[in-house]
Design a protein around this motif. Structure first.
Motif, PDB file in Angstrom:
ATOM      1  N   THR A  48     -41.919 -26.715-128.878  1.00  0.00           N
ATOM      2  CA  THR A  48     -41.607 -25.855-130.030  1.00  0.00           C
ATOM      3  C   THR A  48     -40.435 -24.930-129.716  1.00  0.00           C
ATOM      4  O   THR A  48     -39.530 -24.745-130.519  1.00  0.00           O
ATOM      5  CB  THR A  48     -42.837 -25.014-130.424  1.00  0.00           C
ATOM      6  OG1 THR A  48     -43.917 -25.893-130.756  1.00  0.00           O
ATOM      7  CG2 THR A  48     -42.520 -24.104-131.607  1.00  0.00           C
ATOM      8  N   LYS A  56     -37.313 -26.849-129.793  1.00  0.00           N
ATOM      9  CA  LYS A  56     -36.882 -27.118-131.169  1.00  0.00           C
ATOM     10  C   LYS A  56     -36.264 -25.872-131.796  1.00  0.00           C
ATOM     11  O   LYS A  56     -35.270 -25.942-132.512  1.00  0.00           O
ATOM     12  CB  LYS A  56     -38.063 -27.601-132.004  1.00  0.00           C
ATOM     13  CG  LYS A  56     -38.541 -28.999-131.648  1.00  0.00           C
ATOM     14  CD  LYS A  56     -39.732 -29.405-132.491  1.00  0.00           C
ATOM     15  CE  LYS A  56     -40.211 -30.808-132.119  1.00  0.00           C
ATOM     16  NZ  LYS A  56     -41.399 -31.193-132.912  1.00  0.00           N
ATOM     17  N   ILE A  57     -36.880 -24.727-131.518  1.00  0.00           N
ATOM     18  CA  ILE A  57     -36.345 -23.462-132.050  1.00  0.00           C
ATOM     19  C   ILE A  57     -34.939 -23.218-131.504  1.00  0.00           C
ATOM     20  O   ILE A  57     -34.035 -22.821-132.235  1.00  0.00           O
ATOM     21  CB  ILE A  57     -37.280 -22.285-131.696  1.00  0.00           C
ATOM     22  CG1 ILE A  57     -38.594 -22.406-132.483  1.00  0.00           C
ATOM     23  CG2 ILE A  57     -36.608 -20.948-131.996  1.00  0.00           C
ATOM     24  CD1 ILE A  57     -39.639 -21.383-132.091  1.00  0.00           C
ATOM     25  N   ASN A  58     -34.787 -23.460-130.201  1.00  0.00           N
ATOM     26  CA  ASN A  58     -33.468 -23.271-129.600  1.00  0.00           C
ATOM     27  C   ASN A  58     -32.427 -24.194-130.223  1.00  0.00           C
ATOM     28  O   ASN A  58     -31.294 -23.805-130.485  1.00  0.00           O
ATOM     29  CB  ASN A  58     -33.529 -23.515-128.090  1.00  0.00           C
ATOM     30  CG  ASN A  58     -34.239 -22.386-127.357  1.00  0.00           C
ATOM     31  OD1 ASN A  58     -34.315 -21.266-127.862  1.00  0.00           O
ATOM     32  ND2 ASN A  58     -34.766 -22.685-126.188  1.00  0.00           N
ATOM     33  N   THR A  59     -32.847 -25.459-130.457  1.00  0.00           N
ATOM     34  CA  THR A  59     -31.939 -26.415-131.078  1.00  0.00           C
ATOM     35  C   THR A  59     -31.564 -25.980-132.486  1.00  0.00           C
ATOM     36  O   THR A  59     -30.408 -26.027-132.891  1.00  0.00           O
ATOM     37  CB  THR A  59     -32.590 -27.812-131.114  1.00  0.00           C
ATOM     38  OG1 THR A  59     -32.917 -28.226-129.782  1.00  0.00           O
ATOM     39  CG2 THR A  59     -31.632 -28.831-131.738  1.00  0.00           C
ATOM     40  N   THR A  60     -32.589 -25.533-133.243  1.00  0.00           N
ATOM     41  CA  THR A  60     -32.342 -25.059-134.610  1.00  0.00           C
ATOM     42  C   THR A  60     -31.436 -23.845-134.607  1.00  0.00           C
ATOM     43  O   THR A  60     -30.503 -23.727-135.413  1.00  0.00           O
ATOM     44  CB  THR A  60     -33.667 -24.706-135.302  1.00  0.00           C
ATOM     45  OG1 THR A  60     -34.514 -25.865-135.296  1.00  0.00           O
ATOM     46  CG2 THR A  60     -33.429 -24.245-136.736  1.00  0.00           C
ATOM     47  N   PHE A  61     -31.706 -22.923-133.669  1.00  0.00           N
ATOM     48  CA  PHE A  61     -30.896 -21.705-133.581  1.00  0.00           C
ATOM     49  C   PHE A  61     -29.447 -22.048-133.254  1.00  0.00           C
ATOM     50  O   PHE A  61     -28.507 -21.474-133.821  1.00  0.00           O
ATOM     51  CB  PHE A  61     -31.469 -20.786-132.508  1.00  0.00           C
ATOM     52  CG  PHE A  61     -30.704 -19.507-132.335  1.00  0.00           C
ATOM     53  CD1 PHE A  61     -30.662 -18.559-133.343  1.00  0.00           C
ATOM     54  CD2 PHE A  61     -30.007 -19.258-131.154  1.00  0.00           C
ATOM     55  CE1 PHE A  61     -29.963 -17.374-133.184  1.00  0.00           C
ATOM     56  CE2 PHE A  61     -29.301 -18.082-130.983  1.00  0.00           C
ATOM     57  CZ  PHE A  61     -29.285 -17.141-132.000  1.00  0.00           C
ATOM     58  N   ALA A 121     -27.923 -24.820-133.968  1.00  0.00           N
ATOM     59  CA  ALA A 121     -27.330 -25.410-135.175  1.00  0.00           C
ATOM     60  C   ALA A 121     -26.969 -24.342-136.184  1.00  0.00           C
ATOM     61  O   ALA A 121     -25.916 -24.382-136.830  1.00  0.00           O
ATOM     62  CB  ALA A 121     -28.296 -26.416-135.793  1.00  0.00           C
ATOM     63  N   GLN A 122     -27.868 -23.350-136.310  1.00  0.00           N
ATOM     64  CA  GLN A 122     -27.590 -22.256-137.246  1.00  0.00           C
ATOM     65  C   GLN A 122     -26.369 -21.463-136.802  1.00  0.00           C
ATOM     66  O   GLN A 122     -25.559 -21.030-137.620  1.00  0.00           O
ATOM     67  CB  GLN A 122     -28.807 -21.341-137.355  1.00  0.00           C
ATOM     68  CG  GLN A 122     -29.989 -21.979-138.080  1.00  0.00           C
ATOM     69  CD  GLN A 122     -31.227 -21.111-138.037  1.00  0.00           C
ATOM     70  OE1 GLN A 122     -31.332 -20.204-137.211  1.00  0.00           O
ATOM     71  NE2 GLN A 122     -32.173 -21.388-138.922  1.00  0.00           N
ATOM     72  N   GLN A 123     -26.252 -21.255-135.473  1.00  0.00           N
ATOM     73  CA  GLN A 123     -25.082 -20.542-134.967  1.00  0.00           C
ATOM     74  C   GLN A 123     -23.793 -21.300-135.279  1.00  0.00           C
ATOM     75  O   GLN A 123     -22.801 -20.716-135.690  1.00  0.00           O
ATOM     76  CB  GLN A 123     -25.202 -20.343-133.457  1.00  0.00           C
ATOM     77  CG  GLN A 123     -26.124 -19.198-133.045  1.00  0.00           C
ATOM     78  CD  GLN A 123     -26.090 -18.985-131.545  1.00  0.00           C
ATOM     79  OE1 GLN A 123     -26.152 -19.934-130.785  1.00  0.00           O
ATOM     80  NE2 GLN A 123     -25.990 -17.734-131.136  1.00  0.00           N
ATOM     81  N   THR A 162     -23.294 -23.401-137.727  1.00  0.00           N
ATOM     82  CA  THR A 162     -23.031 -23.269-139.162  1.00  0.00           C
ATOM     83  C   THR A 162     -22.473 -21.897-139.492  1.00  0.00           C
ATOM     84  O   THR A 162     -21.537 -21.746-140.278  1.00  0.00           O
ATOM     85  CB  THR A 162     -24.316 -23.512-139.958  1.00  0.00           C
ATOM     86  OG1 THR A 162     -24.831 -24.807-139.647  1.00  0.00           O
ATOM     87  CG2 THR A 162     -24.044 -23.420-141.458  1.00  0.00           C
TER      88      THR A 162
END
Length: 349
Positions: A116, A119-124, A126-128, A130
């Motif tokens: 988890t 995944k959060i790190n990956t999402t973060f 990606a958000q960075q 963007t």
């Protein structure tokens, strides 16, 4: 016994090894029992992102042998002690620890938690990415907003390139000409190439100037607009000399009417030797008014000054000749008249 270099003589310590002992002597039974105990401890499989794995690998490679030396030495001592201390009682203790771990620690839960987090790190991340893309777009849009509309869509536009056209060559770019022509002037290699563009594209430039003047609705430009249109009519009809003469007079009338006595801050004279006063302008003001500096370069017939080939307000008024009067200069003069009217109209609206 000490050698001359201060190091202990290995011969005096025959029972000590210079390198850590990497070999542990276990009996076959001890080795089998140890493998059995270790195999019973559940080891969760954790899928880390590729970026994390690379970071870990890089960190591992960054550890030098010097930093690992204390660890090797400690391991050597531990291995010697382990080889003599592992007994059936010790292995039984390992088994008990393994059972307690299985009962009280949720290794699957830990693995899921780590997944988890990954995944959060990956999402973060990606958000960075963007966020930075959006931020770059916003900055680019803001930067483009500093320019007049005809320059805003030119990609990779540097102010230095604009400055070379409006200040160094005195060719206007404020509000006109159309983007394609403006970009061609900006990308041109030198002054000569820019003058060629003024000559080759004079018809579309004249059309752009006319459109700009007719769009001006403020009362402050109303007295000048009809004369600008008349000069454009002369140019379009092939009366280039008449167009330049009227445009040259219009330039002086508009500059004096707008700036008054302050015009001497922005035109070369005995007291004004630099363009420092232009530093107080906004970017748009600078682009609009910078052509004044070249337009008003000193020229005195009485001093025997050579007639400049580029558009000069003074030479247009005081040195009528084919050297000064030509189509590129007529186009340049009209561009300055019309861009000035456009800027002044904007300020008045």
């Amino acid at each position: 016994m000490i050698d001359d270099d201060g190091a202990d003589d290995p011969a005096e310590h025959p029972d000590e090894d210079n390198e850590p002992d990497d070999h542990i002597e276990l009996t076959p039974e001890q080795a089998a029992n140890l493998r059995r105990v270790i195999s019973n401890i559940p080891m969760p499989e954790i899928m880390l992102p590729e970026s994390v794995r690379r970071s870990i690998a890089d960190a591992q490679r960054a550890l030098s042998s010097q930093n690992l030396k204390p660890l090797h030495e400690a391991q050597a001592v531990w291995r010697k002690q382990l080889s003599t201390s592992i007994t059936s009682d010790t292995l039984k203790s390992f088994e008990q620890i393994s059972e307690q771990l299985n009962k009280h620690i949720d290794f699957n839960g830990i693995a899921q938690s780590l997944e988890t987090v990954a995944k959060i790190n990956t999402t973060f991340a990606a958000q960075q990415t963007t966020l930075f893309k959006n931020l770059n777009s916003a900055i680019e849009a803001m930067r483009a907003g500093f320019y007049p509309s005809n320059l805003q869509s030119i990609e990779g536009l540097d102010f230095e390139d604009v400055d070379a056209v409006v200040m160094a060559d005195g060719i206007p770019l404020y509000g006109l000409p159309r983007t394609a022509t403006a970009e061609a002037l900006i990308r041109a290699e030198n002054t000569s190439k820019r003058r060629d563009i003024l000559d080759w594209r004079w018809e579309t430039i004249s059309a752009d100037c006319r459109e700009i003047v007719l769009s001006c609705s403020s009362k402050s430009v109303a007295p000048y607009a009809p004369f600008a249109v008349a000069a454009l009519d002369a140019l379009d009809a092939g009366h280039t000399d008449a167009a330049q003469a009227l445009a040259g007079s219009l330039v002086d009338t508009i500059v004096t009417g707008h700036f008054g006595s302050d015009r001497y801050k922005y035109t070369p004279n005995k007291k004004t030797k630099t363009t420092d006063a232009y530093d107080k302008f906004t970017v748009r003001e600078y682009i609009a008014f910078a052509p004044m500096w070249q337009t008003y370069q000193p020229f005195f017939v009485s001093n025997g000054d050579k007639v400049p080939i580029q558009f000069s307000r003074h030479a247009t008024a005081h040195a009528v000749s084919k050297h000064q009067y030509n189509r590129p200069n007529a186009v340049q003069a009209l561009m300055f008249v019309c861009s000035l009217l456009y800027r002044i109209s904007e300020e008045s609206d």
